[in-house]
Design a protein around this motif. Sequence first.
Motif, short mmCIF file in Angstrom:
data_model
loop_
_atom_site.label_atom_id
_atom_site.label_comp_id
_atom_site.label_asym_id
_atom_site.label_seq_id
_atom_site.Cartn_x
_atom_site.Cartn_y
_atom_site.Cartn_z
N ALA A 148 -22.87 5.81 -15.16
CA ALA A 148 -24.15 5.34 -14.65
C ALA A 148 -24.15 5.19 -13.13
CB ALA A 148 -24.51 3.99 -15.30
N ASP A 149 -22.96 5.03 -12.53
CA ASP A 149 -22.86 4.85 -11.08
C ASP A 149 -22.72 6.17 -10.34
OD1 ASP A 149 -23.06 2.12 -11.11
OD2 ASP A 149 -20.89 1.78 -11.24
N ALA A 150 -22.57 7.28 -11.04
CA ALA A 150 -22.27 8.55 -10.38
C ALA A 150 -23.34 8.94 -9.37
CB ALA A 150 -22.09 9.66 -11.42
N ALA A 151 -24.60 8.64 -9.68
CA ALA A 151 -25.69 9.05 -8.80
C ALA A 151 -25.67 8.31 -7.47
CB ALA A 151 -27.03 8.81 -9.49
N ARG A 152 -24.93 7.22 -7.37
CA ARG A 152 -24.86 6.46 -6.12
C ARG A 152 -23.98 7.15 -5.08
NH1 ARG A 152 -22.31 1.07 -7.43
NH2 ARG A 152 -22.62 0.81 -5.19
N TYR A 153 -23.18 8.12 -5.51
CA TYR A 153 -22.19 8.73 -4.64
C TYR A 153 -22.47 10.20 -4.44
CZ TYR A 153 -19.57 4.53 -5.94
OH TYR A 153 -19.18 3.24 -6.17
N GLY A 154 -21.95 10.74 -3.33
CA GLY A 154 -21.92 12.19 -3.21
C GLY A 154 -21.07 12.76 -4.33
N MET A 155 -19.84 12.25 -4.43
CA MET A 155 -18.97 12.54 -5.57
C MET A 155 -18.25 11.24 -5.88
SD MET A 155 -16.16 15.55 -6.08
CE MET A 155 -15.30 15.77 -7.64
N HIS A 156 -18.36 10.79 -7.12
CA HIS A 156 -17.79 9.50 -7.48
C HIS A 156 -16.30 9.46 -7.10
CE1 HIS A 156 -16.52 6.01 -9.76
NE2 HIS A 156 -17.79 5.74 -10.02
N ARG A 192 -24.60 16.51 -5.71
CA ARG A 192 -24.33 15.08 -5.77
C ARG A 192 -24.36 14.58 -7.22
NH1 ARG A 192 -24.95 12.42 -0.97
NH2 ARG A 192 -25.36 10.48 -2.10
N GLY A 193 -23.61 13.50 -7.47
CA GLY A 193 -23.72 12.76 -8.72
C GLY A 193 -23.10 13.42 -9.93
N ALA A 194 -22.17 14.35 -9.76
CA ALA A 194 -21.55 15.01 -10.92
C ALA A 194 -20.73 14.01 -11.73
CB ALA A 194 -20.65 16.15 -10.45
N THR A 195 -20.69 14.22 -13.05
CA THR A 195 -19.89 13.36 -13.93
C THR A 195 -18.78 14.13 -14.63
OG1 THR A 195 -21.46 13.70 -15.74
CG2 THR A 195 -21.80 11.76 -14.34
N ALA A 196 -18.85 15.45 -14.63
CA ALA A 196 -17.81 16.29 -15.22
C ALA A 196 -17.69 17.55 -14.37
CB ALA A 196 -18.14 16.65 -16.66
N VAL A 197 -16.46 17.93 -14.00
CA VAL A 197 -16.28 19.05 -13.10
C VAL A 197 -15.12 19.94 -13.55
CG1 VAL A 197 -17.23 17.84 -11.10
CG2 VAL A 197 -14.76 17.72 -11.57
N ARG A 198 -15.12 21.14 -13.00
CA ARG A 198 -14.00 22.07 -13.13
C ARG A 198 -13.42 22.28 -11.73
NH1 ARG A 198 -17.40 26.52 -16.67
NH2 ARG A 198 -17.43 25.37 -18.66
N ALA A 199 -12.12 22.24 -11.63
CA ALA A 199 -11.49 22.35 -10.31
C ALA A 199 -10.48 23.49 -10.31
CB ALA A 199 -10.78 21.05 -9.95
N ARG A 200 -10.47 24.23 -9.22
CA ARG A 200 -9.44 25.23 -8.98
C ARG A 200 -8.68 24.78 -7.73
NH1 ARG A 200 -9.72 31.52 -10.06
NH2 ARG A 200 -7.65 32.15 -9.32
N ILE A 201 -7.38 24.59 -7.88
CA ILE A 201 -6.55 24.08 -6.80
C ILE A 201 -5.57 25.19 -6.42
CG2 ILE A 201 -4.97 22.25 -6.08
CD1 ILE A 201 -6.11 20.59 -8.45
N SER A 202 -5.56 25.56 -5.14
CA SER A 202 -4.70 26.65 -4.69
C SER A 202 -3.99 26.25 -3.40
CB SER A 202 -5.52 27.93 -4.50
OG SER A 202 -6.67 27.69 -3.70
N ARG A 203 -2.96 27.00 -3.06
CA ARG A 203 -2.18 26.70 -1.86
C ARG A 203 -2.98 27.03 -0.61
NH1 ARG A 203 3.08 25.85 -0.83
NH2 ARG A 203 3.67 26.31 -2.98
N ALA A 204 -2.86 26.15 0.41
CA ALA A 204 -3.54 26.39 1.69
C ALA A 204 -2.56 26.22 2.85
CB ALA A 204 -4.72 25.43 1.85
N GLY A 205 -1.29 26.53 2.61
CA GLY A 205 -0.28 26.35 3.64
C GLY A 205 0.82 25.42 3.15
N THR A 206 1.73 25.07 4.04
CA THR A 206 2.83 24.19 3.68
C THR A 206 2.31 22.79 3.37
OG1 THR A 206 4.33 25.42 5.12
CG2 THR A 206 5.02 23.21 4.44
N ASP A 207 2.60 22.31 2.16
CA ASP A 207 2.17 20.97 1.73
C ASP A 207 0.66 20.78 1.93
OD1 ASP A 207 4.76 20.35 1.04
OD2 ASP A 207 5.21 19.32 2.90
#
Length: 349
Positions: free
Chosen positions: A61-69, A106-121
């Motif tokens: 219910a609070d998700a809409a208050r944020y850009g991304m919770h 804004r206000g997403a409650t369920a997401v899909r993420a792709r995480i990839s390398r962008a350099g050292t650490d």
Amino acid sequence: PAGAAGAWPPPEAQAVDLDGFYAGLAEHGYHYGPLFQGVRAAWRLGDDVLAEIVLPEAAGADAARYGMHPALLDAVLHAARLGAFRERSEEKYLPFAWEGVTLRTRGATAVRARISRAGTDAIRLDVTDTADRPVLTAESLTLRPVSAGQLMAVPRDSLFRVDWVSAPAANGPGLRLARAATVEAALAADADIVVVPCLDSEGPHQATYQALELLQRWLAADTGTTTLALLTHRAVAVGDDVHDLHHAPLWGLVRTAQTEHPGCFRLVDSDDPDPTTDVLAAALATGEPQVAIRDGAVLAPRLTAASAPREPAEWDAEGTVLITGGSGALAGIVAQHLVARHGVRRLVL
């Protein structure tokens, strides 16, 4: 992103078993409460990690208050633990520096993420909702190692206090400093930092209104990269008493302005009502947003764990306890604690 999103997950992605995932993180010093345990599924695709993250229903219910919770965003980062993105995989890492962040939905409650390398650490994040609409991208998030001792240095149930410690020495070029007694003079000054003394007023209300006008006019003017520093005299306690109650409220006012406008304002409190330019320059060159000068030493505030008193405080059950700011939620908790734990029967809120 250009082109069709394609199947989710891609057919060639390999599922990751998440059984005991958060329990394992806790064993390594990362403790997340139920609100933050949002990773529901994960896959590896080459060097990338794919993950599904859901915000727990209690926070939906609070998700809409944020850009991304924040709990949803934090859980996206948990999935990075499933990839080989760190140079020393045995070390503990925490998020350090973001670059190229764009919020698209804004206000997403369920997401899909792709995480990839962008350099050292460093990692890149591409986050979409369950309909493949872009939510957030981060071109780079740099991770920094942290020791177990640093993670566990403060007990989780600690109380905290503000301590004033020696400020770090300046390591950059000298500052061009100017002093100004009026708003007009401050706005006209050509300097890196303009210092305005707040030493005289008829009372705290007048002092606060004068400072408020100064801050508002400064923000409304085109001052470029010049910073405004307000100078007070013994208006904040640094192991000593507050002597200037008229200007003590300015510290609360300017702290708020600093939060809303990072880098625009500085605070300096001195035990000398007229510190020399050299002393002021040394204090401001530290880069600290708030400093105090005591006996020539430059001090900065730091939040530190407060050790519990050896003996519990004794309360007079027949006396009266005053709770200032007594209309808020914290005041209600304090009042309940005093009654239930200490037997206090008279409260003034």
